[in-house]
Design a protein around this motif. Structure first.
Motif, PDB file in Angstrom:
ATOM      1  N   GLN A   1      -1.612   0.680  -4.283  1.00  0.00           N
ATOM      2  CA  GLN A   1      -0.946   1.136  -5.442  1.00  0.00           C
ATOM      3  C   GLN A   1       0.389   1.313  -5.244  1.00  0.00           C
TER       4      GLN A   1
ATOM      5  N   ASP B   1      -3.723   3.142  -0.002  1.00  0.00           N
ATOM      6  CA  ASP B   1      -4.462   2.494  -1.043  1.00  0.00           C
ATOM      7  C   ASP B   1      -3.161   1.409  -1.774  1.00  0.00           C
TER       8      ASP B   1
ATOM      9  N   TYR C   1       0.764  -1.371   0.159  1.00  0.00           N
ATOM     10  CA  TYR C   1       0.018   0.027   0.136  1.00  0.00           C
ATOM     11  C   TYR C   1       1.020   1.398   0.135  1.00  0.00           C
TER      12      TYR C   1
ATOM     13  N   SER D   1      -8.253   9.015  -4.044  1.00  0.00           N
ATOM     14  CA  SER D   1      -7.468   7.821  -4.743  1.00  0.00           C
ATOM     15  C   SER D   1      -7.512   6.621  -3.521  1.00  0.00           C
ATOM     16  N   TYR D   2      -7.731   6.970  -2.268  1.00  0.00           N
ATOM     17  CA  TYR D   2      -7.290   6.420  -1.009  1.00  0.00           C
ATOM     18  C   TYR D   2      -8.647   5.729  -0.446  1.00  0.00           C
ATOM     19  N   ASP D   3      -8.548   4.380  -0.177  1.00  0.00           N
ATOM     20  CA  ASP D   3      -9.723   3.459   0.376  1.00  0.00           C
ATOM     21  C   ASP D   3      -9.694   3.688   1.838  1.00  0.00           C
ATOM     22  N   TYR D   4      -8.661   3.831   2.548  1.00  0.00           N
ATOM     23  CA  TYR D   4      -8.630   3.384   3.948  1.00  0.00           C
ATOM     24  C   TYR D   4      -7.973   4.761   4.584  1.00  0.00           C
TER      25      TYR D   4
END
Length: 124
Positions: free
Chosen positions: A101, A99, A32, A110-113
Motif C-alpha cells: 500500500q 503490506d 510496500y 492491514s498488514y499481510d506479511y
C-alpha cells in the motif's frame, strides 16, 4: 510475497538506544509500506511506527513520538527503527510488518506479511 526478518533487539538500560532492522526478501519491496508493532506479555500487539513505500511519510504512536525514528533504505531492502531514550515500558517483542500500500496504516489487520520479532528489554 515478502519475507521479513527483524534484528537488533537486546538488553539496554533506561535512557539508552537501540536500532532495530527489518530485512526483507522478495520482489518490489519498495512498493510496500512497512510498520513496527510491539507486544509485551499479557498485552495486545500495538502500533509503534510506520513508513510509506518511498519513505516520504511516517506515522508514530504517541508513545514513540520524539523518541523513535522509522526510516528505510530500499536499495538494501531494509527498514530501521531507531529508538532513543528507552524506558522500561518499551520492553516488548518488536515485529515488522509489510503490506502493498502507498500509505502506512496503524491497523495490524492491514498488514499481510510479518516477521517473527526481536526482543527488546529495557532495564530500570
Amino acid at each position: 510475497h515478502v519475507q521479513l526478518v527483524e534484528s537488533g533487539g537486546g538488553l539496554v538500560q533506561a535512557g539508552g538506544s537501540l536500532r532495530l532492522s527489518c530485512a526483507a526478501s522478495g520482489r518490489a519491496f519498495d512498493m510496500y509500506s512497512v510498520a513496527w508493532f510491539r507486544q509485551a506479555p499479557g498485552n495486545e500487539r500495538e502500533f509503534v511506527a510506520a513508513v510509506s513505500w518511498i519513505g516520504s511519510r511516517a506515522e508514530y504512536a504517541d508513545s514513540a513520538k520524539g523518541r523513535f525514528t522509522v526510516s528505510r533504505d530500499n536499495a538494501k531492502n531494509t527498514v530501521y527503527l531507531l529508538m532513543n531514550s528507552l524506558r522500561p515500558e518499551d520492553t516488548a517483542v518488536y515485529y515488522c510488518a509489510a503490506d502493498r500500500q502507498v500509505s502506512p496504516t496503524v491497523l495490524a489487520s492491514s498488514y499481510d506479511y510479518w516477521g517473527r520479532g526481536t526482543q527488546v528489554t529495557v532495564s530500570s
